[in-house]
Design a protein around this motif. Structure first.
Motif, short mmCIF file in Angstrom:
data_model
loop_
_atom_site.label_atom_id
_atom_site.label_comp_id
_atom_site.label_asym_id
_atom_site.label_seq_id
_atom_site.Cartn_x
_atom_site.Cartn_y
_atom_site.Cartn_z
N ASP A 95 0.96 -1.24 0.18
CA ASP A 95 0.06 -0.28 -0.09
C ASP A 95 0.63 1.10 0.15
O ASP A 95 0.37 2.90 -0.93
CB ASP A 95 -0.62 0.21 1.33
CG ASP A 95 -1.56 -1.11 1.08
OD1 ASP A 95 -2.33 -1.57 -0.28
OD2 ASP A 95 -2.75 -1.77 2.17
N LYS A 96 1.60 1.62 0.47
CA LYS A 96 2.28 2.55 1.18
C LYS A 96 3.08 2.28 -0.55
O LYS A 96 3.97 3.72 -0.91
CB LYS A 96 4.00 2.13 2.35
CG LYS A 96 5.09 3.39 2.24
CD LYS A 96 5.80 2.60 3.23
CE LYS A 96 6.62 4.19 3.24
NZ LYS A 96 7.45 4.32 4.57
N TYR A 97 4.07 1.31 -1.24
CA TYR A 97 4.56 1.27 -2.01
C TYR A 97 4.05 1.94 -3.79
O TYR A 97 4.50 1.74 -5.37
CB TYR A 97 6.22 0.54 -2.70
CG TYR A 97 7.22 1.13 -1.40
CD1 TYR A 97 7.56 2.71 -1.42
CD2 TYR A 97 6.83 1.30 -0.22
CE1 TYR A 97 8.22 2.78 -0.46
CE2 TYR A 97 8.08 0.58 0.91
CZ TYR A 97 8.74 2.21 0.99
OH TYR A 97 9.34 2.55 2.16
N GLY A 98 3.11 1.06 -3.98
CA GLY A 98 2.52 0.35 -5.00
C GLY A 98 1.61 1.45 -5.45
O GLY A 98 1.50 1.67 -6.56
N TYR A 99 0.88 2.00 -4.59
CA TYR A 99 -0.01 3.40 -5.52
C TYR A 99 0.85 4.40 -5.89
O TYR A 99 0.80 4.46 -7.39
CB TYR A 99 -0.76 4.16 -4.89
CG TYR A 99 -1.58 5.44 -5.23
CD1 TYR A 99 -2.55 4.87 -6.51
CD2 TYR A 99 -1.88 6.64 -4.81
CE1 TYR A 99 -3.16 6.22 -6.76
CE2 TYR A 99 -1.77 7.42 -5.18
CZ TYR A 99 -3.10 7.15 -6.25
OH TYR A 99 -3.97 8.27 -7.07
N PRO A 100 2.21 4.53 -5.33
CA PRO A 100 3.02 5.42 -6.23
C PRO A 100 4.23 4.70 -7.40
O PRO A 100 4.04 5.81 -8.09
CB PRO A 100 3.85 5.81 -4.95
CG PRO A 100 3.47 6.14 -3.38
CD PRO A 100 2.42 4.67 -3.80
N LEU A 101 4.07 4.36 -7.37
CA LEU A 101 4.55 3.40 -8.09
C LEU A 101 3.53 3.08 -9.85
O LEU A 101 3.90 3.71 -11.16
CB LEU A 101 4.77 1.59 -8.34
CG LEU A 101 5.52 0.75 -9.32
CD1 LEU A 101 6.70 1.61 -9.45
CD2 LEU A 101 6.33 -0.63 -8.89
N SER A 102 2.14 3.15 -9.46
CA SER A 102 1.35 2.65 -10.56
C SER A 102 1.12 4.34 -10.86
O SER A 102 1.32 4.51 -11.73
CB SER A 102 -0.09 2.41 -9.58
OG SER A 102 -0.84 3.11 -8.66
N ARG A 103 1.45 5.62 -10.45
CA ARG A 103 1.33 6.66 -10.90
C ARG A 103 2.58 6.71 -11.94
O ARG A 103 2.02 7.84 -12.84
CB ARG A 103 0.89 7.04 -9.89
CG ARG A 103 -0.03 7.27 -9.47
CD ARG A 103 -0.13 8.55 -7.55
NE ARG A 103 -1.34 9.68 -9.15
CZ ARG A 103 -0.49 10.78 -8.26
NH1 ARG A 103 -0.55 11.49 -7.30
NH2 ARG A 103 -0.84 12.12 -9.02
N LYS A 104 3.03 5.93 -11.97
CA LYS A 104 4.62 6.07 -12.97
C LYS A 104 4.54 5.59 -13.88
O LYS A 104 5.11 5.77 -14.66
CB LYS A 104 5.86 5.73 -11.68
CG LYS A 104 6.45 6.98 -10.56
CD LYS A 104 7.55 6.50 -10.56
CE LYS A 104 7.66 7.30 -8.73
NZ LYS A 104 7.42 9.09 -9.26
N ILE A 105 3.31 4.32 -13.84
CA ILE A 105 3.11 3.98 -15.64
C ILE A 105 2.44 4.61 -16.30
O ILE A 105 0.84 4.37 -15.52
CB ILE A 105 3.02 2.11 -14.67
CG1 ILE A 105 4.02 1.48 -13.91
CG2 ILE A 105 2.74 1.41 -16.07
CD1 ILE A 105 3.57 0.36 -13.28
#
Length: 146
Positions: A95-105
């Protein structure tokens, strides 16, 4: 059938996907995908690479799912059932890292790259599911059911 799959699973590979010659399905429409980077990959990647399978439902919204997403979610469910404390740690990290990563894809190339980078983990999840679940394909296929 040898590994707990349906008797017609080989046929389904060619008819229930969107990229094979005998495919009976079309690529799902573009849908929102915020909050889960594997959902982002399934939606934004090149269909012949990320192989979207069908629509599913997540938090009341329709999403595009591919096999990698189904396997990852089934693995998470298995961990949640058998090791809830460990699942809580994994889920909080995700939850901490998945959402920020998804915004970069934001491009098909980025989606394809994430998909390919996740392949070894997908295989690990699949091996664990087959070793620890009586009916792994049923567990996989029920993920994100509409």
């Amino acid at each position: 059938m040898l590994f707990g799959q349906d008797a017609n699973s080989i046929t389904k590979v060619f008819t229930e996907t969107t990229t094979w010659t005998f495919s009976q399905k079309t690529h799902p429409p573009f849908l929102g995908h915020e909050g889960h980077y594997l959902c982002t990959v399934a939606v934004c990647g090149t269909p012949s690479i990320v192989k979207p399978l069908r629509l599913g439902k997540r938090h009341g919204h329709e999403i595009v799912v591919n096999r990698q997403l189904l396997i990852a979610n089934a693995f998470e469910e298995l961990i949640q059932q058998n090791a809830p404390a460990f699942h809580k740690v994994i889920r909080s990290f995700y939850d901490k890292y998945g959402y920020p990563l998804s915004r970069k894809i934001t491009t098909p190339k980025a989606s394809n790259t994430v998909y390919l980078l996740m392949k070894p983990l997908e295989y690990f999840f699949l091996i664990v599911l087959y070793l620890c679940s009586a009916k792994p394909e049923e567990k996989i296929n029920k993920q994100y059911a509409i």
